[in-house]
Design a protein around this motif. Sequence first.
Motif, mmCIF file in Angstrom:
data_model
loop_
_atom_site.group_PDB
_atom_site.id
_atom_site.type_symbol
_atom_site.label_atom_id
_atom_site.label_comp_id
_atom_site.label_asym_id
_atom_site.label_seq_id
_atom_site.Cartn_x
_atom_site.Cartn_y
_atom_site.Cartn_z
ATOM 1 N N UNK A 1 0.843 -1.207 0.000
ATOM 2 C CA UNK A 1 0.000 0.000 0.000
ATOM 3 C C UNK A 1 0.872 1.248 0.000
ATOM 4 N N UNK A 2 1.799 1.341 0.938
ATOM 5 C CA UNK A 2 2.614 2.549 1.056
ATOM 6 C C UNK A 2 3.523 2.746 -0.149
ATOM 7 N N UNK A 3 4.066 1.654 -0.694
ATOM 8 C CA UNK A 3 4.889 1.753 -1.909
ATOM 9 C C UNK A 3 4.064 2.296 -3.066
ATOM 10 N N UNK A 4 2.855 1.777 -3.233
ATOM 11 C CA UNK A 4 1.998 2.212 -4.336
ATOM 12 C C UNK A 4 1.645 3.696 -4.200
ATOM 13 N N UNK A 5 1.322 4.140 -2.992
ATOM 14 C CA UNK A 5 1.005 5.555 -2.776
ATOM 15 C C UNK A 5 2.236 6.411 -3.089
ATOM 16 N N UNK A 6 3.408 5.981 -2.635
ATOM 17 C CA UNK A 6 4.634 6.736 -2.882
ATOM 18 C C UNK A 6 4.934 6.849 -4.379
ATOM 19 N N UNK A 7 4.593 5.825 -5.148
ATOM 20 C CA UNK A 7 4.793 5.834 -6.607
ATOM 21 C C UNK A 7 3.687 6.584 -7.335
ATOM 22 N N UNK A 8 2.620 6.932 -6.624
ATOM 23 C CA UNK A 8 1.476 7.582 -7.256
ATOM 24 C C UNK A 8 0.580 6.610 -8.000
ATOM 25 N N UNK A 9 0.683 5.319 -7.671
ATOM 26 C CA UNK A 9 -0.123 4.279 -8.321
ATOM 27 C C UNK A 9 -1.375 4.021 -7.478
ATOM 28 N N UNK A 10 -2.374 4.880 -7.669
ATOM 29 C CA UNK A 10 -3.592 4.792 -6.884
ATOM 30 C C UNK A 10 -4.338 3.485 -7.055
ATOM 31 N N UNK A 11 -4.356 2.946 -8.273
ATOM 32 C CA UNK A 11 -5.069 1.689 -8.516
ATOM 33 C C UNK A 11 -4.454 0.551 -7.707
ATOM 34 N N UNK A 12 -3.126 0.466 -7.681
ATOM 35 C CA UNK A 12 -2.456 -0.584 -6.909
ATOM 36 C C UNK A 12 -2.686 -0.387 -5.413
ATOM 37 N N UNK A 13 -2.663 0.852 -4.960
ATOM 38 C CA UNK A 13 -2.901 1.128 -3.540
ATOM 39 C C UNK A 13 -4.320 0.733 -3.156
ATOM 40 N N UNK A 14 -5.287 1.079 -3.973
ATOM 41 C CA UNK A 14 -6.689 0.770 -3.672
ATOM 42 C C UNK A 14 -6.941 -0.731 -3.643
ATOM 43 N N UNK A 15 -6.176 -1.494 -4.405
ATOM 44 C CA UNK A 15 -6.336 -2.944 -4.429
ATOM 45 C C UNK A 15 -5.972 -3.584 -3.089
ATOM 46 N N UNK A 16 -5.281 -2.858 -2.220
ATOM 47 C CA UNK A 16 -4.901 -3.391 -0.913
ATOM 48 C C UNK A 16 -5.901 -3.047 0.184
ATOM 49 N N UNK A 17 -6.876 -2.188 -0.104
ATOM 50 C CA UNK A 17 -7.796 -1.695 0.929
ATOM 51 C C UNK A 17 -8.965 -2.640 1.180
ATOM 52 N N UNK A 18 -9.402 -2.665 2.425
ATOM 53 C CA UNK A 18 -10.632 -3.366 2.794
ATOM 54 C C UNK A 18 -11.801 -2.631 2.140
ATOM 55 N N UNK B 1 -13.599 7.023 -0.707
ATOM 56 C CA UNK B 1 -14.271 7.611 -1.872
ATOM 57 C C UNK B 1 -15.367 8.585 -1.451
ATOM 58 N N UNK B 2 -16.115 8.220 -0.424
ATOM 59 C CA UNK B 2 -17.201 9.091 0.036
ATOM 60 C C UNK B 2 -16.656 10.389 0.632
ATOM 61 N N UNK B 3 -15.639 10.281 1.482
ATOM 62 C CA UNK B 3 -15.122 11.490 2.133
ATOM 63 C C UNK B 3 -14.374 12.391 1.154
ATOM 64 N N UNK B 4 -13.726 11.807 0.151
ATOM 65 C CA UNK B 4 -12.977 12.602 -0.824
ATOM 66 C C UNK B 4 -13.837 13.038 -2.002
ATOM 67 N N UNK B 5 -14.991 12.402 -2.151
ATOM 68 C CA UNK B 5 -15.900 12.675 -3.263
ATOM 69 C C UNK B 5 -15.203 12.503 -4.615
ATOM 70 N N UNK B 6 -14.394 11.446 -4.701
ATOM 71 C CA UNK B 6 -13.733 11.073 -5.946
ATOM 72 C C UNK B 6 -13.347 9.598 -5.877
ATOM 73 N N UNK B 7 -13.018 9.000 -7.013
ATOM 74 C CA UNK B 7 -12.649 7.577 -7.009
ATOM 75 C C UNK B 7 -11.411 7.321 -6.146
ATOM 76 N N UNK B 8 -11.329 6.131 -5.614
ATOM 77 C CA UNK B 8 -10.229 5.751 -4.727
ATOM 78 C C UNK B 8 -8.867 6.021 -5.348
ATOM 79 N N UNK B 9 -8.677 5.639 -6.592
ATOM 80 C CA UNK B 9 -7.358 5.771 -7.232
ATOM 81 C C UNK B 9 -6.856 7.210 -7.227
ATOM 82 N N UNK B 10 -7.747 8.167 -7.327
ATOM 83 C CA UNK B 10 -7.350 9.573 -7.265
ATOM 84 C C UNK B 10 -7.226 10.038 -5.817
ATOM 85 N N UNK B 11 -8.136 9.593 -4.972
ATOM 86 C CA UNK B 11 -8.179 10.071 -3.588
ATOM 87 C C UNK B 11 -7.004 9.570 -2.753
#
Length: 134
Positions: free
Chosen positions: A37-54, A62-72
């Motif tokens: 998760x942290x590696x993906x965020x550091x690389x700016x790879x939102x899709x890979x980071x989101x794949x690790x989330x519950x 997504x709700x709190x940021x009002x945008x898709x997970x990969x961007x948020x």
Amino acid sequence: MMAKAGGAVAVVAALALAGCGGPGGREDAASAVAVRLLDAVARGDGAAACATLAPETLADLEQSADQPCAAAIVDEDLPAPGRVIGTDVYGQWARVRLGDDTLFLAVFPGGWRVVAAGCQPRGDRPYDCTLQGS
């Protein structure tokens, strides 16, 4: 966005104070997901980071940021990945401690998923987490 740690994080923290660790393979698997998760965020790879989330963590982000997970998720104030200091596994829950971060994970049908990240201890109070599900 800073939020107080929710019930799941409080439960894991309480278990961590009382518990015994799990088998090394489970600890290694949980640690790997946390670092991924942290590696993906550091690389700016939102899709890979989101794949690790519950699922609830992803939905809440997504709700709190009002945008898709990969961007948020790349906008979250998560620390850079660091060295794993310790991993504690308690049944279906895990706590992964890195140099500048603590992450909480849970087991799902596809494996470990991050429930909360960017968590800092606050003594006897629940962890304060940047990213978490409800």
